[in-house]
Design a protein around this motif. Sequence first.
Motif, PDB file in Angstrom:
ATOM      1  N   VAL A 636     -26.624 -31.330  24.419  1.00 46.40           N
ATOM      2  CA  VAL A 636     -27.831 -30.695  23.232  1.00 46.40           C
ATOM      3  C   VAL A 636     -27.354 -29.108  23.130  1.00 46.40           C
ATOM      4  O   VAL A 636     -27.917 -28.665  22.258  1.00 46.40           O
ATOM      5  CB  VAL A 636     -29.042 -30.994  23.664  1.00 46.40           C
ATOM      6  CG1 VAL A 636     -29.314 -30.563  24.925  1.00 46.40           C
ATOM      7  CG2 VAL A 636     -30.119 -30.403  22.446  1.00 46.40           C
ATOM      8  N   TYR A 637     -26.842 -28.643  24.213  1.00 47.08           N
ATOM      9  CA  TYR A 637     -26.786 -27.112  24.116  1.00 47.08           C
ATOM     10  C   TYR A 637     -25.441 -26.566  23.726  1.00 47.08           C
ATOM     11  O   TYR A 637     -25.186 -25.399  23.994  1.00 47.08           O
ATOM     12  CB  TYR A 637     -26.918 -26.607  25.678  1.00 47.08           C
ATOM     13  CG  TYR A 637     -28.078 -27.043  26.356  1.00 47.08           C
ATOM     14  CD1 TYR A 637     -29.449 -26.581  25.908  1.00 47.08           C
ATOM     15  CD2 TYR A 637     -28.293 -28.102  27.190  1.00 47.08           C
ATOM     16  CE1 TYR A 637     -30.760 -26.956  26.413  1.00 47.08           C
ATOM     17  CE2 TYR A 637     -29.592 -28.303  27.789  1.00 47.08           C
ATOM     18  CZ  TYR A 637     -30.806 -27.830  27.392  1.00 47.08           C
ATOM     19  OH  TYR A 637     -31.994 -28.112  28.086  1.00 47.08           O
ATOM     20  N   MET A 638     -24.539 -27.590  23.285  1.00 48.25           N
ATOM     21  CA  MET A 638     -23.346 -27.023  22.880  1.00 48.25           C
ATOM     22  C   MET A 638     -23.407 -26.063  21.675  1.00 48.25           C
ATOM     23  O   MET A 638     -24.352 -26.557  20.626  1.00 48.25           O
ATOM     24  CB  MET A 638     -22.529 -28.153  22.447  1.00 48.25           C
ATOM     25  CG  MET A 638     -21.860 -29.010  23.686  1.00 48.25           C
ATOM     26  SD  MET A 638     -20.788 -30.700  22.990  1.00 48.25           S
ATOM     27  CE  MET A 638     -19.523 -29.834  22.433  1.00 48.25           C
ATOM     28  N   HIS A 639     -22.432 -25.266  21.644  1.00 49.26           N
ATOM     29  CA  HIS A 639     -22.529 -24.287  20.516  1.00 49.26           C
ATOM     30  C   HIS A 639     -22.042 -25.096  19.184  1.00 49.26           C
ATOM     31  O   HIS A 639     -21.173 -25.949  19.198  1.00 49.26           O
ATOM     32  CB  HIS A 639     -21.360 -23.350  20.846  1.00 49.26           C
ATOM     33  CG  HIS A 639     -21.117 -22.323  19.601  1.00 49.26           C
ATOM     34  ND1 HIS A 639     -22.070 -21.460  19.238  1.00 49.26           N
ATOM     35  CD2 HIS A 639     -19.980 -22.189  18.464  1.00 49.26           C
ATOM     36  CE1 HIS A 639     -21.642 -20.643  17.953  1.00 49.26           C
ATOM     37  NE2 HIS A 639     -20.285 -21.153  17.917  1.00 49.26           N
ATOM     38  N   TRP A 640     -23.054 -24.774  18.170  1.00 49.97           N
ATOM     39  CA  TRP A 640     -22.817 -25.723  16.800  1.00 49.97           C
ATOM     40  C   TRP A 640     -22.383 -24.629  15.722  1.00 49.97           C
ATOM     41  O   TRP A 640     -23.119 -23.988  15.130  1.00 49.97           O
ATOM     42  CB  TRP A 640     -24.186 -26.002  16.560  1.00 49.97           C
ATOM     43  CG  TRP A 640     -24.064 -27.521  15.852  1.00 49.97           C
ATOM     44  CD1 TRP A 640     -23.946 -27.667  14.528  1.00 49.97           C
ATOM     45  CD2 TRP A 640     -24.072 -28.682  16.654  1.00 49.97           C
ATOM     46  NE1 TRP A 640     -24.011 -29.041  14.399  1.00 49.97           N
ATOM     47  CE2 TRP A 640     -23.793 -29.746  15.261  1.00 49.97           C
ATOM     48  CE3 TRP A 640     -24.266 -28.998  17.763  1.00 49.97           C
ATOM     49  CZ2 TRP A 640     -24.047 -31.284  15.741  1.00 49.97           C
ATOM     50  CZ3 TRP A 640     -24.307 -30.670  18.316  1.00 49.97           C
ATOM     51  CH2 TRP A 640     -24.288 -31.483  16.924  1.00 49.97           C
ATOM     52  N   GLN A 641     -21.119 -24.605  15.546  1.00 52.74           N
ATOM     53  CA  GLN A 641     -20.453 -23.845  14.502  1.00 52.74           C
ATOM     54  C   GLN A 641     -20.362 -24.783  13.173  1.00 52.74           C
ATOM     55  O   GLN A 641     -19.539 -25.841  13.316  1.00 52.74           O
ATOM     56  CB  GLN A 641     -19.213 -23.343  15.166  1.00 52.74           C
ATOM     57  CG  GLN A 641     -18.217 -22.275  14.117  1.00 52.74           C
ATOM     58  CD  GLN A 641     -18.543 -20.827  14.453  1.00 52.74           C
ATOM     59  OE1 GLN A 641     -18.974 -20.682  15.487  1.00 52.74           O
ATOM     60  NE2 GLN A 641     -18.790 -20.078  13.282  1.00 52.74           N
TER      61      GLN A 641
END
Length: 782
Positions: A636-641
């Motif tokens: 849920v905390y992954m960087h979302w590009q």
Amino acid sequence: MAVRILLAAVFILSGSVSAADKVDFNRDVRPILSDKCIACHGPDESHREADLRLDQKPSGAALAAIEAGHPERSELVRRITSRDPDEMMPPPKLGKKLSVAEINILKRWIEQGAQWETHWAYVPPVRHNPPALAQGEVASNWIDNFLFDRQRRAGVQAAAIADRVTLLRRLSFDLRGLPPSPTELDEWLADKESNAWERWADRFLASEAFGERMAVYWLDLVRYADTVGYHGDQEHHISPYRDWVIDAFNDDLPFDQFTREQLAGDLLPQSTIDQKIASGYNRLLQTSHEGGVQEKEYLAMYAADRTRNLSAVWLGGTLGCAQCHNHKFDPYTQKDFYALIAAFSDIDEAQHLKKGSDKSPTVRAPEIPVLSRRERTRIAELEKHIVELKAQSEAARKEQAAKLAAAEKELAEAKKSARLTMVTVSIAPRTVRLLPRGNWMDDSGPVMQSAVPEFLGKAQTTGSRVSRLDVANWLMDKDRGAGLLTARVMVNRLWYLMFGSGLCRSLEDFGGQGEPPDQPELLDRLAYEFVEGGWSVKHLMKHIALSQAYQRVSYADKPGMANKDPENRLFARQGRFRLSAEFIRDNALAMSGLLVSDVGGASVRPYQPAGYYKYLNFPTRDYVSHTDQRQWRRGVYMHWQRQFLHPMLKAFDAPRREECTAQRSRSNTPLSALVLLNDPTFLEAARVFAARTLKDGGTDDASRLNFAFRWATSRSPNAEETAALQDFLKSSRSEFSDEATAKELLSTGLAPQTDDVPKSELAAWTSVMRLLLNLAETNLRS
């Protein structure tokens, strides 16, 4: 839509609905009219043919054409059965030919009096009483009564209750997004109390992992991302909003207040810092920071984006289809679209358009520095502790000098950890005009007064205009607003999270182009349960979990079940589906023991292929993965590009979050298997999982394989599976007997390597763990 029409026809032709049974308009007829007729005979008067409307109760030309009760005299029947290309309906050029089954449904509907029903989604839910149980049926709560009744009428017998291991694994994934540990499984299997299932549901709901699991879904709905989306796709500051969402679900913040704080947290009396953070919802849309963009154009784009999302998230509506013209299938008008835009026209969002920026992170004022709730709590604890230390006697202070210095240092660091986040600030409302054909350069349309969609009623207001807060209150008002309609949309999605499909399959569209619900009475009753339960998400999800329906096996275990109900629309069995991308990652990290369970904080950057951002410009940038414990935090905390979504997320169907996503796709391609084999996160997890197995799994191959298999699937392998694993282990030992080859496999990842096991042996077991991570059962929620 086509699938739903086909299934309605199958039910009729197969005898589930006999020729003598009454045709249900919303279930059987409306989908046909919506798919084949309403584009030319619907609410959009500019494209309406022959002054004939089939989207509302027949009158005038429609009434005459239908000839209720007399299909043999009906002009509608004559035209849909005609073989003359100049007369047949729909016209051949549209490619919308009616099937024989569809024609028969329309004939029978007319024969039975052509009774009309208002579209189901725009009629307030009814608090239906649960149907009576038949002999031999056992219900855990009234959810089962409704399902038994529908199954009985369809001639389908409910499946058996699943075994206890399957039940806990299902509940753990549904409520935490994580697998149960072997220790938890042993504790659960030993728990023979009559209320054990309820207590374990409460336990998982009380876990902080629950908020993280629910946040993954909510962030899909509101299109949360770490980047702006357009042009340079620069980073922007919004991660504290994600923390707020996680905390809100963990606190079981009532959904009505959850809504108000996001749409209008800044307008609430004595607005708190958390409510201001929540108002960042209004800023989640895609923006451009390219020099020279037209402010007027992009403000129109932003307003349209926001309105589309609000209608999709809270109403399950497609109001965005009314941006350029009246909706072709639903009662939404262009006036509704721009009137709702006007309610949000006080949002300060033009500052970044005054000056382009090629920096990343970019500036999207208004922004404020904030500390998370956990950081604020820790600061308060430290300040109290420091005061207590300083209040001691001089001798005691000398003894505690080191503790005081450490506390003061931690306090100073904690105060520096504030993050910027975009918030909503209210300014004088912009003038909003109805834009003819959606053209931002055309100012000829009338000035719009803020309002909610007219056919759904009016929002109550005490001011001179309908504000964002008024809209939020209207969405949640069960008596004078759309509260029960909103509740029905949300409970359908919560059901989807617990079964893999909604009671209404079209989670994103409750309108004419969506599907009617398979269990409308149950859906209505759940909406009431949600509202009467204080808008508690936890209460409703627990209620679903306690039902017999939730606890059934996920395969067709009764003769004829799969043939009579191939898509499980009767919910006589549970759903089986692959985990979402983030939970597949979490699952692997949990098995390996690498998972870091810290809650909240800035986005994290896992390993990513070099050069993946090669074509990401303005500015050019290199992706730098984290080299500390952040590497092993939850998905849920992954960087979302947005433009360059992480390849692992992409391979497992995570959305780019440009629009509301109520239901992710579930593909099955070789890419997903390759990710599980070769993505550095999974390769590292396999290595650490292997070391864990060799250390904690026993002293012989059989016990170690059982240990690993149980972590992966929550059960022990059978004899055939054990033999296959032993054969694979043997071949892997041969493959990695060369230490150089073994070292190459083991070289991936930051996690420390063990020196307690020969490299060749560790590599062989790592290969086995890669196999286990690739099992369908490992990443299956059943």
